[in-house]
Scaffold this active site. Structure first.
Site, short mmCIF file in Angstrom:
data_model
loop_
_atom_site.label_atom_id
_atom_site.label_comp_id
_atom_site.label_asym_id
_atom_site.label_seq_id
_atom_site.Cartn_x
_atom_site.Cartn_y
_atom_site.Cartn_z
N HIS A 1 69.28 -2.45 72.62
CA HIS A 1 69.40 -3.30 71.43
C HIS A 1 68.40 -2.89 70.36
CE1 HIS A 1 66.60 -4.92 74.32
NE2 HIS A 1 66.02 -5.63 73.38
N GLU B 1 76.33 -8.09 73.34
CA GLU B 1 75.20 -8.08 72.42
C GLU B 1 75.25 -6.86 71.50
OE1 GLU B 1 70.35 -8.38 72.45
OE2 GLU B 1 71.35 -7.29 74.06
N CYS C 1 65.93 -5.13 78.99
CA CYS C 1 67.17 -5.25 79.77
C CYS C 1 68.27 -6.00 79.03
CB CYS C 1 66.89 -5.98 81.09
SG CYS C 1 65.72 -5.12 82.14
N CYS C 2 67.94 -6.68 77.97
CA CYS C 2 68.94 -7.34 77.10
C CYS C 2 69.74 -8.40 77.83
CB CYS C 2 69.91 -6.33 76.49
SG CYS C 2 69.27 -4.72 76.15
N GLY C 3 69.13 -9.33 78.51
CA GLY C 3 69.93 -10.29 79.25
C GLY C 3 70.06 -11.62 78.57
#
Length: 266
Positions: free
Chosen positions: A176, A207, A105-107
């Site tokens: 990512h 990001e 989820c790239c948080g």
């Protein structure tokens, strides 16, 4: 055991007023832990393909290496989901890196970017120019080649391109990760990237923008939207961001001068 990008599974689907069993293709989710010089560095959740590229790209993105030659040994145990990396130099595998869990989820937070990532991001010096039809064509080509997404709907796609062709396309459950695989590809193959373009299926978050800056490209194309922080960073890092590439239209959010026949309608 060799891992695959997807697995077959029997599911129940509702269609045309009826419930029925069908065979569906489900994308694989693969926990993958990297050890560096004998110490745990990070665990990520990924799609188990192009793992060497993922490792090299991830380490470069994290600032652990600059070149492929900084790695003296690399062993991947795909059956257990571990990779063992030996670097020429020692790095600080502190709590911030070794215990970090990187999910699909790239948080991450804004503060994290400024403290850890921006120091390795490059201000683009790219002279790349694209015509509007180049943007549309590259997106069409990437989507046409995205077989895993077509079969599962469960991955993000990214491609490293010239203004006219795709050099490499990669897919992963983590957007990512897909970008890191392209970074690894460029380092492993010693491909100059300043004049290249990244085409991407997902949202351009801060990001993603910073990862593109670390790779060194000057243009990021996406079929989705950018965030406000991504646009601010793109302005600062001299990167052209193009979003909502769908059908015959798109939006340019930063540095439109790289789109060759850019002009503001009167």
């Amino acid at each position: 055991m060799v891992q695959h990008m997807s697995q077959k599974r029997t599911i129940v689907t509702y269609k045309n007023g009826q419930l029925q069993e069908v065979e569906d293709e489900i994308v694989t989710e693969f926990p993958f832990t990297i050890h560096i010089n004998g110490e745990e560095f990070a665990t990520m959740v990924c799609t188990p393909t192009h793992l060497e590229e993922l490792i090299i790209g991830f380490l470069a993105s994290e600032g652990a290496i600059l070149f492929r030659d900084d790695v003296t040994d690399l062993m991947i145990d795909e059956s257990s989901g571990f990779a063992y990396v030996t670097l020429k130099s020692k790095i600080k595998t502190d709590q911030q890196h070794s215990k970090r869990f990187i999910g699909s989820c790239c948080g991450k937070s804004r503060q994290f970017y400024f403290q850890n990532d921006v120091r390795t991001a490059k201000t683009s010096m790219a002279k790349t120019r694209l015509k509007p039809e180049d943007c549309l064509n590259l997106m069409r080509m990437m989507q046409k080649n995205s077989l895993v997404f077509k079969n599962t709907g469960g991955v993000h796609n990214a491609a490293l391109c010239t203004p006219s062709e795709i050099l490499a396309g990669r897919a992963d459950i983590g957007r990512h990760n897909a970008i890191d695989k392209l970074y690894g590809y460029s380092l492993l193959n010693k491909i100059p990237v300043r004049d290249k373009v990244i085409v991407f299926s997902g949202r351009i978050s801060s990001e993603i923008l910073i990862k593109a800056a670390k790779i060194g490209v000057g243009v990021v194309l996406s079929k989705s939207a950018p965030t406000d922080l991504a646009i601010q960073l793109a302005d600062d890092l001299n990167i052209t961001t193009v979003g909502f590439i769908r059908g015959e239209s798109f939006n340019v959010y930063s540095h439109p001068e790289r789109i060759s026949d850019y002009s503001v309608a009167e």
